[in-house]
Scaffold this active site. Structure first.
Site, PDB file in Angstrom:
ATOM      1  N   ASP A 109       2.230 121.760 -10.679  1.00 46.57           N
ATOM      2  CA  ASP A 109       2.373 120.665 -11.622  1.00 46.57           C
ATOM      3  C   ASP A 109       3.705 120.247 -12.020  1.00 46.57           C
ATOM      4  O   ASP A 109       3.967 119.287 -12.247  1.00 46.57           O
ATOM      5  CB  ASP A 109       1.331 120.993 -12.696  1.00 46.57           C
ATOM      6  CG  ASP A 109       0.798 119.914 -13.587  1.00 46.57           C
ATOM      7  OD1 ASP A 109       0.762 118.958 -12.967  1.00 46.57           O
ATOM      8  OD2 ASP A 109       0.605 120.031 -14.588  1.00 46.57           O
ATOM      9  N   CYS A 159     -12.631 105.874   1.157  1.00 47.93           N
ATOM     10  CA  CYS A 159     -12.806 104.955   0.017  1.00 47.93           C
ATOM     11  C   CYS A 159     -13.743 103.647   0.512  1.00 47.93           C
ATOM     12  O   CYS A 159     -14.666 103.142  -0.079  1.00 47.93           O
ATOM     13  CB  CYS A 159     -11.560 104.427  -0.589  1.00 47.93           C
ATOM     14  SG  CYS A 159     -11.006 105.878  -1.854  1.00 47.93           S
ATOM     15  N   CYS A 214     -15.604 100.432  -1.370  1.00 42.76           N
ATOM     16  CA  CYS A 214     -15.700 101.007  -2.800  1.00 42.76           C
ATOM     17  C   CYS A 214     -14.415 100.521  -3.667  1.00 42.76           C
ATOM     18  O   CYS A 214     -13.320 100.539  -3.419  1.00 42.76           O
ATOM     19  CB  CYS A 214     -16.185 102.416  -2.866  1.00 42.76           C
ATOM     20  SG  CYS A 214     -16.369 103.017  -4.606  1.00 42.76           S
ATOM     21  N   CYS A 228     -13.937 103.176  -9.318  1.00 42.43           N
ATOM     22  CA  CYS A 228     -13.085 103.727 -10.292  1.00 42.43           C
ATOM     23  C   CYS A 228     -12.028 102.386 -10.846  1.00 42.43           C
ATOM     24  O   CYS A 228     -11.751 102.527 -12.271  1.00 42.43           O
ATOM     25  CB  CYS A 228     -12.015 104.766  -9.572  1.00 42.43           C
ATOM     26  SG  CYS A 228     -11.375 104.108  -8.003  1.00 42.43           S
ATOM     27  N   CYS A 260     -12.417 101.629 -14.996  1.00 46.27           N
ATOM     28  CA  CYS A 260     -11.223 102.305 -15.985  1.00 46.27           C
ATOM     29  C   CYS A 260     -11.135 101.644 -17.314  1.00 46.27           C
ATOM     30  O   CYS A 260     -10.878 100.206 -17.401  1.00 46.27           O
ATOM     31  CB  CYS A 260      -9.853 102.055 -15.227  1.00 46.27           C
ATOM     32  SG  CYS A 260      -8.349 102.482 -16.430  1.00 46.27           S
TER      33      CYS A 260
END
Ligand code: B12
Ligand code: SF4
Ligand code: SF4
Length: 321
Positions: A112, A166, A169, A172, A176
């Site tokens: 990260d 994906c 589709c 998402c 949002c």
């Protein structure tokens, strides 16, 4: 879940440059710094030849938890013990094993915080595909997993990238709440709720406040709607949640912060300074339009901190609207 990628420049260097040039990183100046290593991991570890990428699932209940009245929502990853040190330690264990097995082998772990486009290498290592919401998705794990890696100075056979599932589709993108995707697989991070309520120090821009809704730390909307997260992940590689994904707003914004602090200790959410959590809770109170929060909001409207006072006044106006 694990895979190996070659330590070469990922094909995303141009996408990264465009992201920075468009200002999508907002105030996350660290994303613009160390650009060479985000374009190519060898600027970070010059003798790297291979990258071991691992995905650690934190699972996801099939049912979407909804916020209870008077509560604010937290992203699922945030309520588990902080993963940074934990996952780096796991990658360091692999590094130590490798060094013991192969004379001259050297590895450097990251999770990260290092200036590396982790998802580019995860994609190249075949961990899954990068969804239209920019998250890595594994066909078995969905997207509720975190990444950690180990750059290694050995030539290791690379895995093949996984196909993209994906299709047509776009759930998402449509779901949002702050309309943060200018196009598929590109996020304007400065509009993402996870940026607004975790990273942004000052006031949350007024035009985005309603969209933040009841999220007080992070946001999971673009994962909750993803069909690849419909099922319980088969395995969990992270310790279980320590607190619920909903916390009482009055507790978060209240004067007695000691109780909250002890509940959040050791969790990613504890990284948010107290002031930011208070700001987020005051905002969520306004979005709830629940008159039970009026007293707390009135108290904060006179807060010596101008950011808290301003958001409290904004929320009070919303209660009366
Ligand atoms: C900065 C950051 C953020 C920022 C910006 C996020 C972003 N999408 O850039 C903010 C604060 C908003 C954020 C939010 C979240 N984050 Co974050 N974040 C990071 C961090 C530290 C750097 C990401 C980065 O470099 N962004 C800059 C852009 C340029 O990079 P990118 O999105 O990877 O960009 C790619 C696409 O643009 C792609 N691309 C462009 N065009 C095209 C076209 C095609 C066809 C393809 C395939 C790709 C492609 O190329 C780029 C390089 O891969 C990484 C850790 C790391 N060091 O990588 C974690 C990381 C991405 N975050 C993570 C998580 C869990 C989250 C949240 C889910 C947390 C939450 N619940 O609130 C949200 C998800 C928001 C979202 N939809 O992405 C995980 C993701 C795990 C996964 N399964 O993918 C990571 C990898 C941390 C980790 N070690 O596990 N995050
Ligand atoms: S995390 Fe939330 S705000 Fe950010 S892109 Fe996904 S749905 Fe949008
Ligand atoms: S919601 Fe649909 S478009 Fe978005 S990441 Fe999931 S499968 Fe891909």
């Amino acid at each position: 879940m694990a895979g190996i990628a070659a330590a070469t420049a990922p094909p995303d260097a141009a996408a990264y440059d465009a992201f920075i040039a468009a200002g999508y990183h907002g105030e996350m100046d660290y994303l613009a710094r160390n650009a060479p290593s985000r374009r190519d991991i060898r600027a970070w570890m010059p003798d790297a030849r291979a990258v071991l990428m691992c995905g650690f699932s934190y699972g996801g209940a099939p049912e979407t938890p909804r916020s209870k009245s008077g509560h604010g929502r937290l992203a699922r990853y945030a309520v588990r013990p902080d993963y940074h040190a934990l996952l780096r330690a796991r990658m360091n264990a692999v590094r130590d094993w490798l060094a013991a097995e192969v004379p001259g082998a050297r590895g450097v772990a990251f999770c990260d915080m290092s200036p590396i486009l982790e998802r580019s290498y995860a994609r190249a290592a075949g961990l899954g595909w990068q969804g239209k919401n920019t998250l890595m998705i594994g066909p078995r794990l969905g997207s509720y997993f975190l990444l950690a890696g180990l750059a290694i100075n050995l030539d290791l056979p690379a895995d093949s990238p996984a196909p993209d599932h994906c299709g047509s589709c776009r759930r998402c993108l449509d779901a949002c709440p702050t309309d943060a995707f200018p196009r598929e697989r590109v996020l304007n991070a400065s509009k993402c709720i996870a940026y607004l309520n975790i990273e942004l120090k000052g006031p949350i821009p007024e035009g985005l406040r309603a969209g933040v809704g009841d999220w007080v730390y992070g946001c999971d909307v673009c994962q909750e709607v993803c069909p690849w997260n419909r099922f319980e992940a088969p395995a969990r590689a992270l310790p279980p949640a320590k607190i619920p994904t909903e916390l009482p707003l009055e507790e978060l914004a209240g004067p007695g912060s000691a109780g909250v602090r002890s509940r959040l200790k050791g969790l990613p959410v504890a990284r948010a300074v107290r002031r930011r959590l208070t700001r987020n809770a005051l905002l969520a109170m306004g979005n709830s339009r629940d008159p039970r929060h009026r007293e707390t909001l009135e108290r904060h409207a006179a807060d010596p901190d101008p950011v808290l006072a301003e958001v409290a006044r904004w929320s009070l106006a919303r209660l009366s609207a």
